[in-house]
Write a protein that holds these residues in place. Structure first.
Motif, mmCIF file in Angstrom:
data_model
loop_
_atom_site.group_PDB
_atom_site.id
_atom_site.type_symbol
_atom_site.label_atom_id
_atom_site.label_comp_id
_atom_site.label_asym_id
_atom_site.label_seq_id
_atom_site.Cartn_x
_atom_site.Cartn_y
_atom_site.Cartn_z
ATOM 1 N N ARG A 30 0.860 -1.114 -0.111
ATOM 2 C CA ARG A 30 -0.022 0.094 -0.091
ATOM 3 C C ARG A 30 0.929 1.147 0.087
ATOM 4 O O ARG A 30 0.600 2.093 -0.699
ATOM 5 C CB ARG A 30 -0.945 0.057 1.153
ATOM 6 C CG ARG A 30 -1.975 1.020 0.994
ATOM 7 C CD ARG A 30 -3.084 0.970 2.171
ATOM 8 N NE ARG A 30 -4.004 0.048 1.952
ATOM 9 C CZ ARG A 30 -4.313 -0.923 2.728
ATOM 10 N NH1 ARG A 30 -3.570 -1.090 3.850
ATOM 11 N NH2 ARG A 30 -5.093 -1.918 2.358
ATOM 12 N N PRO A 31 1.863 1.248 0.939
ATOM 13 C CA PRO A 31 2.688 2.692 0.798
ATOM 14 C C PRO A 31 3.263 2.954 -0.686
ATOM 15 O O PRO A 31 3.577 4.158 -0.797
ATOM 16 C CB PRO A 31 3.768 2.347 1.791
ATOM 17 C CG PRO A 31 3.092 1.110 2.726
ATOM 18 C CD PRO A 31 2.207 0.373 1.890
ATOM 19 N N SER A 35 -0.270 -1.600 -7.264
ATOM 20 C CA SER A 35 -0.650 -2.708 -6.826
ATOM 21 C C SER A 35 0.674 -3.772 -6.723
ATOM 22 O O SER A 35 1.620 -3.393 -7.251
ATOM 23 C CB SER A 35 -1.505 -3.573 -7.853
ATOM 24 O OG SER A 35 -0.795 -3.690 -8.926
ATOM 25 N N PRO A 36 0.403 -5.012 -5.999
ATOM 26 C CA PRO A 36 1.546 -6.024 -6.013
ATOM 27 C C PRO A 36 2.171 -6.212 -7.292
ATOM 28 O O PRO A 36 3.371 -6.363 -7.394
ATOM 29 C CB PRO A 36 0.961 -7.246 -5.333
ATOM 30 C CG PRO A 36 -0.048 -6.501 -4.446
ATOM 31 C CD PRO A 36 -0.792 -5.398 -5.230
ATOM 32 N N CYS A 107 8.613 -2.667 1.376
ATOM 33 C CA CYS A 107 7.416 -3.682 1.361
ATOM 34 C C CYS A 107 7.392 -4.971 1.084
ATOM 35 O O CYS A 107 6.858 -5.858 1.686
ATOM 36 C CB CYS A 107 6.541 -2.905 0.267
ATOM 37 S SG CYS A 107 6.014 -1.134 0.732
ATOM 38 N N TYR A 108 8.408 -5.110 0.048
ATOM 39 C CA TYR A 108 8.658 -6.808 -0.121
ATOM 40 C C TYR A 108 8.938 -7.597 1.189
ATOM 41 O O TYR A 108 8.632 -8.639 1.415
ATOM 42 C CB TYR A 108 9.815 -6.801 -1.172
ATOM 43 C CG TYR A 108 10.336 -8.393 -1.509
ATOM 44 C CD1 TYR A 108 9.525 -9.045 -2.611
ATOM 45 C CD2 TYR A 108 11.355 -8.638 -0.695
ATOM 46 C CE1 TYR A 108 9.964 -10.409 -2.450
ATOM 47 C CE2 TYR A 108 11.527 -10.254 -1.019
ATOM 48 C CZ TYR A 108 11.077 -10.720 -1.761
ATOM 49 O OH TYR A 108 11.328 -12.268 -2.140
ATOM 50 N N LYS A 113 7.664 -11.101 5.918
ATOM 51 C CA LYS A 113 7.568 -11.068 7.330
ATOM 52 C C LYS A 113 6.030 -11.491 7.686
ATOM 53 O O LYS A 113 5.991 -12.339 8.637
ATOM 54 C CB LYS A 113 8.176 -10.031 8.039
ATOM 55 C CG LYS A 113 7.962 -9.800 9.531
ATOM 56 C CD LYS A 113 8.525 -8.692 10.169
ATOM 57 C CE LYS A 113 8.711 -8.683 11.695
ATOM 58 N NZ LYS A 113 9.409 -7.551 12.258
ATOM 59 N N MET A 114 5.017 -10.948 6.961
ATOM 60 C CA MET A 114 3.717 -11.241 7.310
ATOM 61 C C MET A 114 3.454 -12.908 6.817
ATOM 62 O O MET A 114 2.813 -13.557 7.936
ATOM 63 C CB MET A 114 2.875 -10.566 6.472
ATOM 64 C CG MET A 114 2.989 -9.028 6.805
ATOM 65 S SD MET A 114 2.070 -7.743 5.727
ATOM 66 C CE MET A 114 0.445 -8.043 5.815
ATOM 67 N N VAL A 115 3.999 -13.365 5.701
ATOM 68 C CA VAL A 115 3.935 -14.472 5.282
ATOM 69 C C VAL A 115 4.634 -15.508 6.462
ATOM 70 O O VAL A 115 3.975 -16.490 6.720
ATOM 71 C CB VAL A 115 4.467 -14.901 3.923
ATOM 72 C CG1 VAL A 115 4.361 -16.298 3.567
ATOM 73 C CG2 VAL A 115 3.382 -14.144 3.120
#
Length: 139
Positions: A30-31, A35-36, A107-108, A113-115
């Motif tokens: 988002r920052p 889109s991805p 962001c990557y 980290k989220m995954v």
């Protein structure tokens, strides 16, 4: 409880995973305001330094016509440079594209980290390998 068709359905399970992954990716990227998919195009061009539109489409598993539209948007935002050499379209990052890379990479790693909070590194790599290998068989 009765087993449902969707309980053993590759189509449903893979799309469910794709939708959930897309939500995480949109949140992480988002920052950047992109889109991805656009971010992965920028990351890939950065890693390869220069790539043809066709080769990039093949690497990302996107139809060349779709990739062409995506590239047009990035050119319009002055994030990449498109150079036509006879029948090939060569892509490189623009100055602005290079300047945006630190945020894109941040962001990557945020997405990674989220995954990683949901899957171990081993399970993540197994899933990536399985999905890539199987996707090639569906072509």
């Amino acid at each position: 409880m009765k087993e449902l068709y969707l309980d053993n359905c590759l189509y449903f399970a893979s799309n469910r995973l794709a939708r959930q992954t897309e939500k995480l990716a949109r949140q992480a990227y988002r920052p950047t305001g992109l889109s991805p998919t656009y971010n992965y195009i920028l990351l890939t061009i950065d890693q390869l330094k220069q790539v043809t539109l066709h080769d990039l489409a093949v690497k990302m598993g996107i139809a060349p016509s779709t990739m062409s539209r995506l590239i047009q948007n990035l050119v319009a935002k002055d994030l990449i440079v498109k150079k036509t050499n006879w029948r090939q379209i060569e892509l490189t990052l623009s100055k602005k594209g290079k300047e945006n890379l630190p945020l894109v990479k941040k962001c990557y790693f945020k997405l990674d980290k989220m995954v990683s909070s949901l899957l171990t590194e081993e399970k993540k790599q197994e899933l990536i390998l399985l999905l890539d290998k199987q996707a090639d068989k569906f072509i």
